[in-house]
Design a protein around this motif. Structure first.
Motif, PDB file in Angstrom:
ATOM      1  N   ASP A  70       0.828  -1.204   0.000  1.00  0.00           N
ATOM      2  CA  ASP A  70       0.000   0.000   0.000  1.00  0.00           C
ATOM      3  C   ASP A  70       0.860   1.252   0.000  1.00  0.00           C
ATOM      4  N   PHE A  71       2.021   1.194   0.643  1.00  0.00           N
ATOM      5  CA  PHE A  71       2.915   2.340   0.673  1.00  0.00           C
ATOM      6  C   PHE A  71       3.445   2.644  -0.725  1.00  0.00           C
ATOM      7  N   HIS A  72       3.804   1.612  -1.467  1.00  0.00           N
ATOM      8  CA  HIS A  72       4.279   1.847  -2.824  1.00  0.00           C
ATOM      9  C   HIS A  72       3.188   2.474  -3.688  1.00  0.00           C
ATOM     10  N   TRP A  90       9.015  19.878 -18.691  1.00  0.00           N
ATOM     11  CA  TRP A  90       9.667  18.729 -18.069  1.00  0.00           C
ATOM     12  C   TRP A  90       8.958  17.456 -18.512  1.00  0.00           C
ATOM     13  N   SER A  91       9.735  16.413 -18.703  1.00  0.00           N
ATOM     14  CA  SER A  91       9.139  15.102 -18.941  1.00  0.00           C
ATOM     15  C   SER A  91       8.541  14.579 -17.642  1.00  0.00           C
ATOM     16  N   THR A  92       7.800  13.474 -17.733  1.00  0.00           N
ATOM     17  CA  THR A  92       7.476  12.766 -16.502  1.00  0.00           C
ATOM     18  C   THR A  92       8.792  12.308 -15.873  1.00  0.00           C
ATOM     19  N   PRO A  93       8.852  12.150 -14.545  1.00  0.00           N
ATOM     20  CA  PRO A  93      10.112  11.764 -13.912  1.00  0.00           C
ATOM     21  C   PRO A  93      10.694  10.479 -14.490  1.00  0.00           C
ATOM     22  N   VAL A  94      12.010  10.492 -14.713  1.00  0.00           N
ATOM     23  CA  VAL A  94      12.677   9.320 -15.272  1.00  0.00           C
ATOM     24  C   VAL A  94      13.473   8.556 -14.216  1.00  0.00           C
ATOM     25  N   GLU A  95      13.805   9.211 -13.113  1.00  0.00           N
ATOM     26  CA  GLU A  95      14.550   8.525 -12.054  1.00  0.00           C
ATOM     27  C   GLU A  95      14.287   9.196 -10.715  1.00  0.00           C
ATOM     28  N   VAL A  96      14.160   8.366  -9.685  1.00  0.00           N
ATOM     29  CA  VAL A  96      14.021   8.839  -8.305  1.00  0.00           C
ATOM     30  C   VAL A  96      15.147   8.219  -7.492  1.00  0.00           C
ATOM     31  N   GLU A  97      15.806   9.052  -6.711  1.00  0.00           N
ATOM     32  CA  GLU A  97      16.874   8.563  -5.847  1.00  0.00           C
ATOM     33  C   GLU A  97      16.424   8.653  -4.394  1.00  0.00           C
ATOM     34  N   GLY A  98      16.515   7.536  -3.675  1.00  0.00           N
ATOM     35  CA  GLY A  98      16.116   7.516  -2.280  1.00  0.00           C
ATOM     36  C   GLY A  98      16.314   6.148  -1.672  1.00  0.00           C
ATOM     37  N   GLN A  99      16.021   6.051  -0.363  1.00  0.00           N
ATOM     38  CA  GLN A  99      16.170   4.784   0.344  1.00  0.00           C
ATOM     39  C   GLN A  99      14.851   4.375   0.988  1.00  0.00           C
ATOM     40  N   VAL A 100      14.567   3.087   0.926  1.00  0.00           N
ATOM     41  CA  VAL A 100      13.391   2.524   1.584  1.00  0.00           C
ATOM     42  C   VAL A 100      13.797   1.999   2.948  1.00  0.00           C
ATOM     43  N   GLY A 101      12.960   2.216   3.965  1.00  0.00           N
ATOM     44  CA  GLY A 101      13.249   1.711   5.302  1.00  0.00           C
ATOM     45  C   GLY A 101      13.203   0.201   5.371  1.00  0.00           C
ATOM     46  N   ALA A 102      13.777  -0.350   6.435  1.00  0.00           N
ATOM     47  CA  ALA A 102      13.883  -1.806   6.575  1.00  0.00           C
ATOM     48  C   ALA A 102      12.529  -2.489   6.554  1.00  0.00           C
ATOM     49  N   ASP A 103      11.485  -1.841   7.072  1.00  0.00           N
ATOM     50  CA  ASP A 103      10.151  -2.438   7.098  1.00  0.00           C
ATOM     51  C   ASP A 103       9.341  -2.131   5.841  1.00  0.00           C
ATOM     52  N   THR A 106       8.746   3.337   4.973  1.00  0.00           N
ATOM     53  CA  THR A 106       9.271   4.697   4.953  1.00  0.00           C
ATOM     54  C   THR A 106      10.128   4.850   3.697  1.00  0.00           C
ATOM     55  N   PHE A 107      10.230   6.080   3.236  1.00  0.00           N
ATOM     56  CA  PHE A 107      11.059   6.365   2.062  1.00  0.00           C
ATOM     57  C   PHE A 107      11.709   7.719   2.258  1.00  0.00           C
ATOM     58  N   THR A 108      13.020   7.783   2.029  1.00  0.00           N
ATOM     59  CA  THR A 108      13.772   9.031   2.148  1.00  0.00           C
ATOM     60  C   THR A 108      14.184   9.475   0.758  1.00  0.00           C
ATOM     61  N   LEU A 109      13.666  10.621   0.347  1.00  0.00           N
ATOM     62  CA  LEU A 109      13.852  11.132  -1.014  1.00  0.00           C
ATOM     63  C   LEU A 109      15.073  12.045  -1.089  1.00  0.00           C
ATOM     64  N   HIS A 110      15.923  11.785  -2.097  1.00  0.00           N
ATOM     65  CA  HIS A 110      17.107  12.612  -2.324  1.00  0.00           C
ATOM     66  C   HIS A 110      17.059  13.378  -3.640  1.00  0.00           C
ATOM     67  N   VAL A 157       9.304  10.186   4.365  1.00  0.00           N
ATOM     68  CA  VAL A 157       7.866  10.045   4.556  1.00  0.00           C
ATOM     69  C   VAL A 157       7.557   8.671   5.150  1.00  0.00           C
ATOM     70  N   THR A 158       6.436   8.614   5.870  1.00  0.00           N
ATOM     71  CA  THR A 158       5.966   7.380   6.500  1.00  0.00           C
ATOM     72  C   THR A 158       4.584   7.045   5.962  1.00  0.00           C
ATOM     73  N   ASP A 159       4.317   5.773   5.764  1.00  0.00           N
ATOM     74  CA  ASP A 159       3.044   5.333   5.216  1.00  0.00           C
ATOM     75  C   ASP A 159       1.883   5.770   6.103  1.00  0.00           C
ATOM     76  N   GLY A 160       0.758   6.044   5.480  1.00  0.00           N
ATOM     77  CA  GLY A 160      -0.448   6.410   6.211  1.00  0.00           C
ATOM     78  C   GLY A 160      -1.305   7.338   5.376  1.00  0.00           C
ATOM     79  N   ALA A 161      -2.553   7.504   5.787  1.00  0.00           N
ATOM     80  CA  ALA A 161      -3.485   8.369   5.065  1.00  0.00           C
ATOM     81  C   ALA A 161      -3.140   9.829   5.306  1.00  0.00           C
ATOM     82  N   ALA A 162      -3.176  10.613   4.236  1.00  0.00           N
ATOM     83  CA  ALA A 162      -2.843  12.028   4.334  1.00  0.00           C
ATOM     84  C   ALA A 162      -3.966  12.805   5.024  1.00  0.00           C
TER      85      ALA A 162
END
Length: 228
Positions: A70-72, A90-103, A106-110, A157-162
């Protein structure tokens, strides 16, 4: 090509983006296994883990990663929203750089990379404190309940309803957006809503619909697309 056809093409690309992601992790059922003897069960049941190599249209820098399913989906919707409100050149995004948390929740966007006139472009960079950084922060607040600015400017960011929660992070963002994007330099944590009302922002941003409207408008102001 006219604007309406350009917008339609972009929507079709975005709607098809989720289908381009990889399949569910074959061994994801292990996430539901009982904990070893002597260990306490997790307070939050683990969801279905999936492996994805993209978020919406954009490939993940570094290759596939494990996400809560659901987070994805929320991340897909977020990036499609960010792109739909970005400059048409701008085109639609072609690449996103970030890290996904162990569970996987969560996702950290760079960085977000696009192309313009067939040339690669870093549209968002975590270490670049410009209007696009604040606009991207607004887009994440539009889609997630908890958004944190990390050291160096990365956005987690952390998963959940906005929605509006009144958290310190949301208030801090709102005050900064008022000052830097809306020109309300005197706004502070106690009166930022009154300042917005004073310039004709009609919906209370401390409501569900008002927060959605404020964050969307702030995204467009930061990306300078509010005129179309």
């Amino acid at each position: 090509m006219n604007d309406s056809r350009t917008s339609l093409s972009r929507r079709r690309i975005l709607l098809g983006a989720a289908a381009a992601s990889a399949v569910t992790v074959a061994g994801a059922t292990t996430a539901h296994a009982a904990p070893p003897a002597g260990e306490k069960p997790s307070a939050r049941p683990a969801g279905r883990l999936v492996v994805r190599d993209r978020i919406a249209t954009a490939r993940l820098a570094g290759g596939p990663a494990r996400f809560q399913a659901d987070f994805h989906e929320r991340l897909d919707a977020w990036l499609a929203f960010w792109s739909a409100n970005s400059p048409r050149v701008w085109s639609t995004p072609v690449e996103v750089e970030g890290q996904v948390g162990a569970d996987g929740d969560t996702f950290t966007l760079h960085a977000i990379r696009v192309t313009r006139d067939d040339e690669p472009r870093v549209a968002f960079a975590s270490r670049r404190p410009d209007a696009t950084h604040l606009a991207t922060l607004a887009s994440l607040h539009h889609h997630f309940p908890a958004v944190h600015v990390e050291a160096g400017g990365a956005l987690r960011v952390t998963d959940g309803a906005a929605g509006w929660t009144g958290s310190a992070g949301q208030v801090s963002f709102a005050v900064t957006a008022c000052r830097e994007l809306w020109g309300l330099r005197a706004a502070d944590a106690t009166d930022w809503r009154e300042h917005l009302s004073g310039i004709g922002h009609g919906t209370d941003p401390a409501s569900r619909s008002g927060w959605a409207a404020f964050t969307r408008a702030s995204l467009r102001r930061g990306l300078r697309t509010e005129s179309y």
